[in-house]
Design an enzyme around this catalytic site. Sequence first.
Site, short mmCIF file in Angstrom:
data_model
loop_
_atom_site.label_atom_id
_atom_site.label_comp_id
_atom_site.label_asym_id
_atom_site.label_seq_id
_atom_site.Cartn_x
_atom_site.Cartn_y
_atom_site.Cartn_z
N ASP A 122 -6.76 4.94 -4.19
CA ASP A 122 -6.83 3.73 -3.21
C ASP A 122 -5.60 3.04 -3.98
O ASP A 122 -5.67 2.25 -4.83
CB ASP A 122 -7.87 2.91 -3.33
CG ASP A 122 -8.04 1.89 -2.25
OD1 ASP A 122 -6.92 1.62 -1.72
OD2 ASP A 122 -9.03 1.69 -1.81
N ILE A 166 -3.84 0.28 -2.79
CA ILE A 166 -4.38 -1.31 -3.05
C ILE A 166 -5.82 -1.35 -2.40
O ILE A 166 -6.10 -1.62 -1.33
CB ILE A 166 -3.13 -2.08 -2.16
CG1 ILE A 166 -1.81 -2.23 -3.06
CG2 ILE A 166 -3.78 -3.56 -2.06
CD1 ILE A 166 -1.07 -3.03 -2.42
N ASP A 167 -6.58 -1.37 -3.37
CA ASP A 167 -7.92 -1.49 -3.11
C ASP A 167 -8.25 -3.06 -3.25
O ASP A 167 -7.88 -3.80 -3.99
CB ASP A 167 -9.05 -0.88 -4.21
CG ASP A 167 -10.42 -0.98 -3.70
OD1 ASP A 167 -10.63 -0.78 -2.80
OD2 ASP A 167 -11.24 -1.38 -4.50
N THR A 213 -6.72 -4.91 0.11
CA THR A 213 -5.69 -5.44 0.80
C THR A 213 -5.87 -6.90 1.37
O THR A 213 -4.76 -7.53 1.08
CB THR A 213 -5.53 -4.34 1.85
OG1 THR A 213 -5.17 -2.89 1.46
CG2 THR A 213 -4.17 -4.76 2.74
N ASP A 240 0.75 -1.05 -0.07
CA ASP A 240 0.00 0.00 0.01
C ASP A 240 0.72 1.21 0.01
O ASP A 240 0.53 2.21 -0.88
CB ASP A 240 -0.98 0.01 1.24
CG ASP A 240 -1.99 -0.93 1.16
OD1 ASP A 240 -2.95 -0.77 0.72
OD2 ASP A 240 -1.69 -2.18 1.68
N ASP A 270 -12.89 4.26 -2.79
CA ASP A 270 -13.42 2.73 -3.11
C ASP A 270 -14.49 2.83 -4.20
O ASP A 270 -14.62 1.68 -4.67
CB ASP A 270 -14.13 2.50 -1.70
CG ASP A 270 -13.28 2.06 -0.62
OD1 ASP A 270 -12.02 1.58 -0.92
OD2 ASP A 270 -13.48 2.23 0.43
N GLU A 296 -5.51 7.05 0.47
CA GLU A 296 -5.91 6.41 1.58
C GLU A 296 -4.95 6.22 2.65
O GLU A 296 -5.26 6.55 3.83
CB GLU A 296 -6.36 4.84 1.40
CG GLU A 296 -6.71 4.09 2.61
CD GLU A 296 -7.41 2.76 2.22
OE1 GLU A 296 -8.08 2.21 3.11
OE2 GLU A 296 -7.53 2.53 1.04
#
Length: 474
Positions: A227, A229-230, A232, A145, A408, A168
């Site tokens: 984001d 890493i959407d 995770t 991330d 998101d 994020e």
Amino acid sequence: MRWPSRQLHMGRYQYRCTGMRMRSCGSVSMVATLVGLALSRVASVECVSSSTRVVSAFSLGAGRRCCFVDPNQGSGWSTVSRQMSSSASTEELPMDLPRREDVMVAVEAVRKACRITRAIQPSGKEDDGISTVTKVDASPVTVGDFCAQAVTLRHLNQNFPQDAFVAEEGSAALRSDPDLSHEILNAIQSQLPKETDSISSLLDNIDLGQSFSLPKHKNTKRIWCLDPIDGTKGFLRGKLTGGQYCVALALIEDGVPVVGILGCPNLPVEVDDDGYAWDEAENEATNGETRGCLFVASRGGGCYQLPLFSSGDTPAKRLHVTPNDGSAMSTSEARFCIGVERSFGDPLGQSMAIAKILHGEDEALDGEGQIIRARRMDSQVKYGVLARGGAEIYIRLPKAGYVEYKWDHAAGSVVIQEAGGEMTNVDGRPIDFGLYGNKLSDTVRGVIGSNGGIFHKALVGAYQQQEKERNNIS
């Protein structure tokens, strides 16, 4: 990156290209020839007179701008204002794509992030893990991330320094953990050696994601929403167990998402390929043509699927949702694309109730109470699957009181809408991304997406029907 010096002779016309400057000799009418031959990798070419009056412009991709001087009006040098993309090809996307310069810069940023996350994602074996931090809301954040956020925002900020960013992650946990900071820096440098040279710059690049709140950006109309890493949990689940995730990037202008990019390293290229998990013998050197997708959409310009990493000559594939008028399938045949873990995206099991309404009481669920016609995966990858016709229904219904974050859904909303689909709240109303801050309105009780048309109407109706039944409203 500097180009090698290059010369092209075309009769009495001569064009010389160097790493940072160009000079032209001859008529500006030769620009079209030059575009096709000598500068096929230049993003944006403007023909100007010595007084800098624009004569014509060509958008060729990769985010680089060059000016040509008509020697009949006066001669001079032009300065290249953007760094040449090493991963974006001018042949991948249409030349007339709206906001093409924004798109090409963003594509390169996401590809950089995906190069790192793909290399460091756990395999899924017990002895193969990755460092994580647990946030206040108990959700995990990984080295991946932080890496993805740092390289993506650095690239965007280099190209669009006046824009604001909302993302994020923040660097607070890293500033008291030098070992983790060094692990992140090493992960970046292992794939992109020249990307970040110090812990200080790494942390500053991560914190660009909070720049939307700075006073200087109070009235900024362009905000990049990321984001890193959407999904995770899908990332942590690992390659061998089919863990899906994506790097999700959107450009919001005046409160409206206008560019959406989803970098999906683990998604199979073919729409009907359900092989989400890597084989034991599979690796980055062998699956380049079968796994890894980039979904790219620009408002008013359509939605496209590209290879995760450019080969330089692969054209973009224009995407369309499943026909939404019932000509290809009925709403009773609609396929769901839902999350792996029901506890967050649908804790009350409302998706199953909706499936019963659409598919029929006896046809909807298997012996374990799971939706039969469904694909299951983490993250906004689901929007890409709907956009290319791999499913027709997406439902996200978190617990009461949860307020959705913009990152998101912003990128996914452009992807699905530009492919001909629809995304709304559960009442069928458009979602407002224009509120200040990083969250959507607290009136958004859930998000639903579909291929649109009669399918979205049926989905909204099914949601409302199950709500009445769940609350015993006649």
